[in-house]
Design a protein around this motif. Structure first.
Motif, mmCIF file in Angstrom:
data_model
loop_
_atom_site.group_PDB
_atom_site.id
_atom_site.type_symbol
_atom_site.label_atom_id
_atom_site.label_comp_id
_atom_site.label_asym_id
_atom_site.label_seq_id
_atom_site.Cartn_x
_atom_site.Cartn_y
_atom_site.Cartn_z
ATOM 1 N N MET A 1 0.832 -1.178 0.000
ATOM 2 C CA MET A 1 0.000 0.000 0.000
ATOM 3 C C MET A 1 0.882 1.248 0.000
ATOM 4 N N SER A 2 0.416 2.235 -0.709
ATOM 5 C CA SER A 2 1.184 3.480 -0.748
ATOM 6 C C SER A 2 0.641 4.434 0.315
ATOM 7 N N ARG A 3 1.468 5.392 0.686
ATOM 8 C CA ARG A 3 1.064 6.352 1.706
ATOM 9 C C ARG A 3 0.254 7.501 1.116
ATOM 10 N N THR A 4 0.326 7.682 -0.190
ATOM 11 C CA THR A 4 -0.453 8.756 -0.806
ATOM 12 C C THR A 4 -1.853 8.234 -1.061
ATOM 13 N N PRO A 5 -2.851 9.053 -0.795
ATOM 14 C CA PRO A 5 -4.224 8.598 -0.993
ATOM 15 C C PRO A 5 -4.552 8.451 -2.478
ATOM 16 N N GLY A 6 -5.416 7.487 -2.780
ATOM 17 C CA GLY A 6 -5.839 7.267 -4.148
ATOM 18 C C GLY A 6 -6.852 8.315 -4.579
ATOM 19 N N PRO A 7 -7.294 8.287 -5.848
ATOM 20 C CA PRO A 7 -8.210 9.321 -6.342
ATOM 21 C C PRO A 7 -9.559 9.319 -5.630
ATOM 22 N N ASP A 8 -10.065 8.144 -5.278
ATOM 23 C CA ASP A 8 -11.362 8.103 -4.595
ATOM 24 C C ASP A 8 -11.265 8.696 -3.198
ATOM 25 N N GLU A 9 -10.173 8.366 -2.524
ATOM 26 C CA GLU A 9 -9.993 8.891 -1.173
ATOM 27 C C GLU A 9 -9.825 10.407 -1.192
ATOM 28 N N ARG A 10 -9.094 10.918 -2.174
ATOM 29 C CA ARG A 10 -8.916 12.370 -2.279
ATOM 30 C C ARG A 10 -10.242 13.054 -2.589
ATOM 31 N N ARG A 11 -11.064 12.412 -3.405
ATOM 32 C CA ARG A 11 -12.367 12.976 -3.754
ATOM 33 C C ARG A 11 -13.255 13.057 -2.513
ATOM 34 N N VAL A 12 -13.255 12.020 -1.687
ATOM 35 C CA VAL A 12 -14.073 12.017 -0.474
ATOM 36 C C VAL A 12 -13.540 13.041 0.523
ATOM 37 N N GLN A 13 -12.221 13.136 0.658
ATOM 38 C CA GLN A 13 -11.645 14.134 1.564
ATOM 39 C C GLN A 13 -12.052 15.545 1.149
ATOM 40 N N HIS A 14 -12.001 15.808 -0.131
ATOM 41 C CA HIS A 14 -12.381 17.136 -0.620
ATOM 42 C C HIS A 14 -13.859 17.405 -0.348
ATOM 43 N N TRP A 15 -14.697 16.447 -0.584
ATOM 44 C CA TRP A 15 -16.134 16.596 -0.355
ATOM 45 C C TRP A 15 -16.403 16.879 1.127
ATOM 46 N N LEU A 16 -15.701 16.159 2.010
ATOM 47 C CA LEU A 16 -15.886 16.371 3.447
ATOM 48 C C LEU A 16 -15.408 17.773 3.852
ATOM 49 N N ARG A 17 -14.263 18.200 3.308
ATOM 50 C CA ARG A 17 -13.761 19.548 3.623
ATOM 51 C C ARG A 17 -14.759 20.613 3.182
ATOM 52 N N ARG A 18 -15.331 20.445 2.026
ATOM 53 C CA ARG A 18 -16.293 21.443 1.507
ATOM 54 C C ARG A 18 -17.534 21.524 2.377
ATOM 55 N N HIS A 19 -17.902 20.422 3.019
ATOM 56 C CA HIS A 19 -19.109 20.429 3.856
ATOM 57 C C HIS A 19 -18.809 20.697 5.319
ATOM 58 N N GLY A 20 -17.572 21.134 5.592
ATOM 59 C CA GLY A 20 -17.239 21.571 6.934
ATOM 60 C C GLY A 20 -16.901 20.446 7.888
ATOM 61 N N VAL A 21 -16.439 19.322 7.405
ATOM 62 C CA VAL A 21 -16.100 18.203 8.274
ATOM 63 C C VAL A 21 -14.593 18.084 8.333
ATOM 64 N N GLY A 22 -14.040 17.927 9.546
ATOM 65 C CA GLY A 22 -12.621 17.724 9.709
ATOM 66 C C GLY A 22 -11.901 18.970 10.153
ATOM 67 N N PRO A 23 -10.648 18.829 10.661
ATOM 68 C CA PRO A 23 -9.904 19.978 11.174
ATOM 69 C C PRO A 23 -9.469 20.953 10.084
ATOM 70 N N ASP A 24 -9.299 20.483 8.874
ATOM 71 C CA ASP A 24 -8.872 21.392 7.810
ATOM 72 C C ASP A 24 -10.019 21.715 6.856
ATOM 73 N N ALA A 25 -11.239 21.787 7.403
ATOM 74 C CA ALA A 25 -12.412 22.058 6.563
ATOM 75 C C ALA A 25 -12.427 23.519 6.131
ATOM 76 N N HIS A 26 -13.006 23.741 4.964
ATOM 77 C CA HIS A 26 -13.130 25.099 4.432
ATOM 78 C C HIS A 26 -14.307 25.792 5.118
ATOM 79 N N GLY A 27 -14.126 27.008 5.446
ATOM 80 C CA GLY A 27 -15.224 27.771 6.043
ATOM 81 C C GLY A 27 -16.266 28.111 4.992
ATOM 82 N N ASP A 28 -15.844 28.342 3.799
ATOM 83 C CA ASP A 28 -16.742 28.725 2.729
ATOM 84 C C ASP A 28 -17.130 27.467 1.953
ATOM 85 N N LEU A 29 -18.407 27.264 1.717
ATOM 86 C CA LEU A 29 -18.850 26.093 0.981
ATOM 87 C C LEU A 29 -18.440 26.150 -0.483
ATOM 88 N N MET A 30 -18.205 27.305 -1.012
ATOM 89 C CA MET A 30 -17.803 27.453 -2.403
ATOM 90 C C MET A 30 -16.299 27.716 -2.437
#
Length: 178
Positions: A1-30
């Motif tokens: 297994m590699s330490r870099t996240p795959g494309p699906d994992e990166r997509r889910v992380q981005h979606w979670l950040r956009r919806h305000g989930v996690g410590p590095d979430a975006h304040g702005d939804l857009m």
């Protein structure tokens, strides 16, 4: 297994950040970051996939310990120490063959063999009946019994019945009695 996240994992992380989930979430939804390029960066993805495939190996490679190996149950292979000392191998062999011949007698195979020997001795000669009896025993021993000796003990014993019965019929055949 590699330490870099795959494309699906990166997509889910981005979606979670956009919806305000996690410590590095975006304040702005857009969020205005270029998330599409981050997700589908071809050079990183291809290198990661190749590296993972090299680490995994072939997909359909057989695993040697996956399938169970058939073996004889311990009940059939383990002979108690006292039983081996109580009955000698020659006695055990004699009981094995005698019980198979007795089973052939009970099944009616002996009467058929004895009748064939007596009929051949009456119509042709004693030597013809002996050739029939010995030839029949040799044929059964070569083509049937020799190939069934390695089977499990109960099945090998049942396969021994024709040979033991043919030998018994030949041994008990009395040409002067008919």
């Amino acid at each position: 297994m590699s330490r870099t996240p795959g494309p699906d994992e990166r997509r889910v992380q981005h979606w979670l950040r956009r919806h305000g989930v996690g410590p590095d979430a975006h304040g702005d939804l857009m969020a205005t970051d270029d998330w599409w390029n981050d997700l589908y960066d071809e050079t990183d993805t291809k290198a990661d996939d190749e590296q993972e495939e090299q680490q995994r190996g072939p997909v359909f490679a057989p695993v040697p310990d996956y399938y169970p190996r058939p073996h004889m149950p311990a009940v059939f292979t383990a002979v108690p120490d006292r039983a081996a000392a109580a009955v000698s191998p020659k006695t055990r062999r004699a009981l094995y063959n005698a019980s198979a011949a007795g089973a052939g007698w009970g099944l009616g195979l002996y009467q058929q063999c004895a009748h064939a020997l007596a009929d051949c001795g009456r119509q042709y000669s004693v030597s013809g009946a002996l050739v029939l009896g010995v030839g029949g025993c040799v044929v059964v021993a070569h083509f049937w019994d020799r190939r069934t000796r390695h089977w499990w003990p109960g099945i090998a014993w049942a396969a021994r019945i024709p040979l033991a019965t043919a030998i018994l019929a030949l041994a008990l055949w009395a040409p002067a009695a008919s």
